[in-house]
Every structure is written in structure tokens, then in C-alpha cells.
Design a protein around this motif. Structure first.
Motif, PDB file in Angstrom:
ATOM      1  N   LYS A   7       0.815  -1.231   0.000  1.00 53.01           N
ATOM      2  CA  LYS A   7       0.000   0.000   0.000  1.00 53.01           C
ATOM      3  C   LYS A   7       0.843   1.274   0.000  1.00 53.01           C
ATOM      4  N   ASP A  53       3.585   2.963  -5.074  1.00 53.09           N
ATOM      5  CA  ASP A  53       2.746   3.828  -5.886  1.00 53.09           C
ATOM      6  C   ASP A  53       2.028   3.091  -7.018  1.00 53.09           C
ATOM      7  N   ASP A  54       2.574   1.988  -7.441  1.00 53.44           N
ATOM      8  CA  ASP A  54       1.970   1.222  -8.530  1.00 53.44           C
ATOM      9  C   ASP A  54       1.054   0.124  -7.971  1.00 53.44           C
ATOM     10  N   CYS A 112      -0.351  -0.201  -5.115  1.00 49.74           N
ATOM     11  CA  CYS A 112      -1.364   0.182  -4.129  1.00 49.74           C
ATOM     12  C   CYS A 112      -2.786   0.134  -4.688  1.00 49.74           C
ATOM     13  N   SER A 113      -2.925   0.078  -6.026  1.00 48.14           N
ATOM     14  CA  SER A 113      -4.283   0.045  -6.592  1.00 48.14           C
ATOM     15  C   SER A 113      -4.881  -1.361  -6.607  1.00 48.14           C
ATOM     16  N   PRO A 154      -6.693  -4.280  -4.956  1.00 48.38           N
ATOM     17  CA  PRO A 154      -7.411  -4.528  -3.704  1.00 48.38           C
ATOM     18  C   PRO A 154      -6.925  -5.817  -3.027  1.00 48.38           C
ATOM     19  N   VAL A 199      -9.295  -2.946 -11.754  1.00 54.57           N
ATOM     20  CA  VAL A 199      -8.278  -2.354 -12.632  1.00 54.57           C
ATOM     21  C   VAL A 199      -7.830  -3.439 -13.601  1.00 54.57           C
TER      22      VAL A 199
END
Lengths: 154, 146
Positions: free
Chosen positions: B83, B86-87, B89-90, B92, B144
Motif C-alpha cells: 500500500k 505507488d503502482d 497500491c491500486s 485490492p 483495474v
């Protein structure tokens, strides 16, 4: 799950027609629920500030349902502020929007949305969505323990 | 149901019995080929590093199912690390654990878990839980794209 207390959901949605559809579809759910509706991100933050202070009449939501396109700060900015709040950040937020743009999906998961649901076009569609949403969040998922969100707890 | 067949799930789980239960439950939903399994947080981070580099054997997961109690860094530290990436963390992350400790629930949500599911002992109950989880994540929610 705790079946005695109704689950509390905060709906952040400015469109009256969608509010009505969601309200209606909630009435048919097996799980006892309390739906609180606010129309903007600003109103939602104000509501949650009352919740944090454990004020009567402002139960802490177990789940937030968030529209993206609203006047004022909009859904994304609300989500960013909520997740930056050291007390409120544990509340799961599910996006409920008409947008299916890849950019919105990626941006909101980056902001730690816990689901991204495209609004269905019919009432039956909403009922199905809420049935699945509730079965996930309130039947199989454990909720954040009550009393641990409030500033005045402990 | 098409979305179910294309989703990539990374299961981070050290217990062989639980891995089998998850695999069977997902197989029954038509998902067996998309499940990737690592036995620890360290292995999962290595897997995700490979996926970031475009390794075709390690496709980017649409969803991570995470046990908490594992040797090494454990589930919570793994969650904390992805988390802050930056990459990654999307993606779930749903916690799937035997623990129903309030501190574990609280801390997992604090670390932005997208759900906290307690494992069930019987295979039938486990199947029901995985089925509800799959219906939410793969049929109701958009994810995503990999």
C-alpha cells in the motif's frame, strides 16, 4: 456478523432519482440496514465530523457508498480526504457511479476504494447489486469493531 | 460470468489445506487457471516485482487474497508494503484468515484491506464464502485491468 444492530450505510449521492432507486432497493434486503443520505462530499465530511465526536443521531457508517460526479469537491477528493484522516480511514468506501472510465477505476482504487460498482440502469439491477454488496460486506466480511472509530472512545 | 474467467487472483497463503480449499472453491466457479499462489509475504512481493517487470509467468493480479499468520514478514507487513508502493497500491487486498481478533480486523482496515473475511472450517462453508467474495469482486465490482 453482529445481526442485532442494523448496518449503517452512508450514501453520498446528489442525484434524487438515484437516491430513490437506492432507497427502494435497500428496503428489499434481508439485512436490517439504516441508510443515511448526504448530497455532497462536503456534507459527508460534516456528517462524519459529528460521528467522530460520537454525537447522537450520527451513527458511524459501516460502509460508505460514494458517487463520483457531484458538485463541490466531488467523490475523488472526498475519498482522498477520508483516507487521509487518521480516525475515519478504516471505513470501507465503495464507488457507485455511472462512469466506467478506466481512469476513474484506477484513480479510485489508488485512493483505496474497496470496490467500484457501475450503477445499473434498473431497479432490479440495483437490488441485485445491493444484495451482493451486503452479502460481501455484512455477511462474510468482519466489520471494524464498533466504538473504535470515535475520537472519544478509549 | 465472463469477468470471472479473466480475473487473476494472487493467493498469499502458507497452509496447504487452505490453499487446496481456495483452489477448489475457485475451480467450482470456473477460475482455476487464474489462481497464482505464493507461500509468504516475501514470495508475494517477489511475484509482484516480476509482474511489474512484465514477466508473463507472473501476471498482475486483479485481486489479492491474503492470509495474516505466515512465517517471515506476515500478512500485515506485506499489506503495509504494497500500500505504500505507488503502482501496486491500486490492487485490492482481501484478508482471509482464521483470526477474528478485533485488533487484526482494525489494523487490516487501517492498512486499507478491502475486506476482512474469516476462514470457515467446513469445505461447504468455505465454498459459500468464496462464492460470495467472487460475486462481489468479479461480477459486481469493476477492477483495474491487468
Amino acid at each position: 456478523m453482529d445481526t442485532l444492530k442494523p448496518v449503517v450505510m452512508l450514501l453520498v449521492e446528489d442525484d434524487p432519482a438515484d437516491q430513490k432507486l437506492i432507497k427502494k432497493s435497500m428496503l428489499d434486503q434481508k439485512i436490517d440496514n439504516e441508510l443515511i443520505i448526504v448530497e455532497t462530499g462536503e456534507d459527508a465530511l460534516e456528517y462524519l465530523a459529528h460521528s467522530k465526536s460520537a454525537e447522537a443521531g450520527y451513527p458511524t457508517p459501516d460502509l460508505i457508498l460514494l458517487d463520483l460526479n457531484m458538485p463541490g469537491m466531488g467523490g475523488r477528493e472526498f475519498l482522498r480526504r477520508l483516507k487521509a484522516d487518521d480516525v475515519l480511514d478504516t471505513i470501507p468506501v465503495v464507488i457507485l457511479t455511472t462512469s466506467d472510465s478506466e481512469q476513474d477505476i484506477l484513480a479510485t482504487y489508488k485512493l483505496q476504494a474497496a470496490g467500484y460498482v457501475k450503477k445499473p440502469p434498473t431497479l432490479d439491477g440495483f437490488r441485485e447489486v445491493f444484495s451482493r454488496l451486503q452479502e460481501y460486506w455484512f455477511v462474510i466480511c468482519k466489520r471494524v469493531p464498533q466504538g473504535q472509530l470515535s475520537c472519544t472512545a478509549n | 460470468m465472463d469477468a470471472l474467467k479473466t480475473a487473476v487472483v494472487l493467493l498469499v497463503e502458507d497452509d496447504l489445506g487452505d490453499r487446496k480449499l481456495v483452489r477448489e472453491a475457485l475451480t467450482n466457479l470456473g477460475m482455476s487457471n487464474e489462481l497464482y499462489v505464493t507461500a509468504s509475504g516475501e514470495e508475494a512481493l517477489e511475484y509482484l516485482q516480476r509482474s511489474k517487470c512484465g514477466d508473463v509467468e507472473s501476471p498482475r493480479p486483479n485481486l489479492i487474497l491474503l492470509d495474516l499468520n505466515m512465517p517471515g514478514i506476515g500478512g500485515k507487513e506485506f499489506l503495509r508494503r504494497i500500500k505504500v508502493d505507488d503502482d501496486l497500491c491500486s490492487i485490492p487486498v482481501v484478508v482471509l484468515t482464521v483470526s477474528d481478533e478485533e485488533t487484526d480486523i482494525q489494523e487490516s482496515y487501517k492498512l486499507h484491506a478491502a475486506g476482512y473475511v474469516q476462514k470457515r472450517a467446513s469445505p461447504e462453508e468455505f465454498q459459500k464464502v468464496v462464492s460470495k467474495l467472487a460475486k462481489y469482486w468479479f461480477e459486481t465490482s469493476s477492477l483495474v485491468k491487468s
